[in-house]
Design an enzyme around this catalytic site. Sequence first.
Site, PDB file in Angstrom:
ATOM      1  N   LYS A   1     -27.856 -32.780  39.381  1.00  0.00           N
ATOM      2  CA  LYS A   1     -28.732 -32.437  40.506  1.00  0.00           C
ATOM      3  C   LYS A   1     -27.862 -32.513  41.758  1.00  0.00           C
ATOM      4  O   LYS A   1     -27.602 -33.592  42.297  1.00  0.00           O
ATOM      5  CB  LYS A   1     -29.905 -33.430  40.565  1.00  0.00           C
TER       6      LYS A   1
ATOM      7  N   GLU B   1     -23.528 -45.519  43.684  1.00  0.00           N
ATOM      8  CA  GLU B   1     -22.423 -45.591  44.647  1.00  0.00           C
ATOM      9  C   GLU B   1     -23.032 -45.241  45.996  1.00  0.00           C
ATOM     10  O   GLU B   1     -23.490 -44.109  46.185  1.00  0.00           O
ATOM     11  CB  GLU B   1     -21.311 -44.597  44.309  1.00  0.00           C
TER      12      GLU B   1
ATOM     13  N   LYS C   1     -29.032 -37.889  64.443  1.00  0.00           N
ATOM     14  CA  LYS C   1     -28.883 -39.316  64.137  1.00  0.00           C
ATOM     15  C   LYS C   1     -27.571 -39.850  64.759  1.00  0.00           C
ATOM     16  O   LYS C   1     -27.556 -40.906  65.392  1.00  0.00           O
ATOM     17  CB  LYS C   1     -28.872 -39.482  62.602  1.00  0.00           C
TER      18      LYS C   1
ATOM     19  N   GLU D   1     -24.439 -47.946  59.144  1.00  0.00           N
ATOM     20  CA  GLU D   1     -23.598 -46.818  58.746  1.00  0.00           C
ATOM     21  C   GLU D   1     -24.002 -45.594  59.571  1.00  0.00           C
ATOM     22  O   GLU D   1     -25.155 -45.188  59.551  1.00  0.00           O
ATOM     23  CB  GLU D   1     -23.778 -46.511  57.254  1.00  0.00           C
TER      24      GLU D   1
ATOM     25  N   CYS E   1     -18.056 -42.195  52.563  1.00  0.00           N
ATOM     26  CA  CYS E   1     -18.637 -43.510  52.252  1.00  0.00           C
ATOM     27  C   CYS E   1     -17.656 -44.641  52.534  1.00  0.00           C
ATOM     28  O   CYS E   1     -18.057 -45.737  52.907  1.00  0.00           O
ATOM     29  CB  CYS E   1     -19.086 -43.539  50.807  1.00  0.00           C
TER      30      CYS E   1
END
Length: 498
Positions: free
Chosen positions: A191, A267, A352, A401, A302
């Site tokens: 996906k 993850e 954001k 983050e 990440c």
Amino acid sequence: MSTKQQATKEQIFEKAKQQQLWAGHLIAADHLSEATLDNYTPIDNSIIGQIASGNSDDVDTAVQVARDAFENGEWRRLAPAERKAIMQRWCALMHEHVEELAALDCVDAGKPITECLNTDIPATIETFEWYAEAADKVFGKVAPTGSAALGLIVQEPIGVVGAVLPWNFPAQMYAWKVAPALAMGNSVIVKPAELTSLSAYRLTELAYEAGVPREALQMVCGLGENVGAALGQHMDVDMVSFTGSTEVGRLFLQYSAQSNLKEIVLECGGKSPQIVFDDAVLDDAAINDILSAAFWNMSENCSCGSRLLVHSSQKQALLEQLKNGLKGWKVGSPYDPDTAIGPMIEKAHFDKVCHYLKTAKEEGATIVAGGNIREDLGSGWYIEPTIFDHVSADMTLFKEEVFGPLLAVTSFETEEEAIKLANETNYGLAASFYTQNIKRAYRVASSIKAGTVSINGFSEGDITTPFGGYKQSGFGGRDNGLEALAQYAQTKTIWLVN
Ligand code: NAD
């Protein structure tokens, strides 16, 4: 066009302009849903084509096909060396399609074309080559039972595996999940992120061309709350391997608990520290690594080293060097081979990041470099790489983050303080630090709570080393290395009585 011919990057970019790029379901069955979504490029916020928008019926269909394939064993029961040969043919096709795959990631994710050509797609192929090669090197064990019985400990594929992917490294994240899962003999349902499905679609087409059975590798496109959730909640999916935000990662643990206790590997996000000690040598290589950790891939990474902890004696000189170094980082169109920083992935994400930019200023952080929204670059979502000084541990920028190019600088006086600051986060994916003191190097490396710690440089390791997070950066396993192969297998004891 025959799938054998590679489209050039110019052809892909032209198709994007003509809105002709397509990613659909690859499910070995009929009667699939027909809904679609427009696919926008963040490069200029224009439509580049459509993707299929699946639903839970599509997921049911794909899971049934995958289950049947697993039970029939057409992939699982192939000799590992045969699986390896097919995967190697797939890799050969990828080599023939580097430019096309790179152009797809570039236009879909707004990643600089040079990065896609030199890093993303080569790393994707390397991952597949490594796991293809590993496929016929998975050994079991014989237990020390004595003569009464023979105890065999064997590794078996888990079954039907869902791979739910993020948008930041579309082809590479596909490889990190699909390569080890297929090498172990599982039936895989991919996906892709709804924002970036193009390279996953093309890679899967190439897999079929190489001989991977259509039933063993399928893809369902669409929104997370439809397709991702249906995979997570499905009673006949044995495992989901997920990369994405910690927030959605948590949902997968709930899905599992509320359905069939499927295995979950997560993850997730990070807020990784980079530490510059008083004895660090800050040569060009170090400066380049600090900037890369902070801003590579528009900081949509990440393992982004988004918190720079620097000894007060080094701070002024370091900030000057970073400011100078940043001059070489061109912000601009990802089509331009010289561009280092492209746009944010989409408007919602851009908003954001802009919010974090504003909040950092309001909370008292000061801008050392960057800080501008690049509206002059057209209708994409471009933000300059920005360095904030005077960021304290209670500020939002230190804690959350951002996934955008905002680097938080905090100074410290002692090693203990640096370690405390480094660990002052809910995340634990990566860390890097700079020192010439070998004893300190070991001491600090073992004190930082993170899955990958690099010393005197920024690195995520390579395909041979496991990658994953401590704390809320991960759960249940690791990508890469032999550890990833192991997580797509389960252990069985076979007890043969003499
Ligand atoms: P995301 O969590 O929004 O989406 C990831 C995937 O989950 C997508 O395929 C999405 O469609 C799906 N999804 C979204 N909502 C869902 C729901 N309700 N149920 C089921 N599935 C759902 O993450 P993203 O924005 O695509 O990626 C950015 C995040 O990924 C960042 O936090 C980043 O740190 C993380 N990331 C981690 C790693 C790693 O290896 N640790 C690597 C890359 C990215």
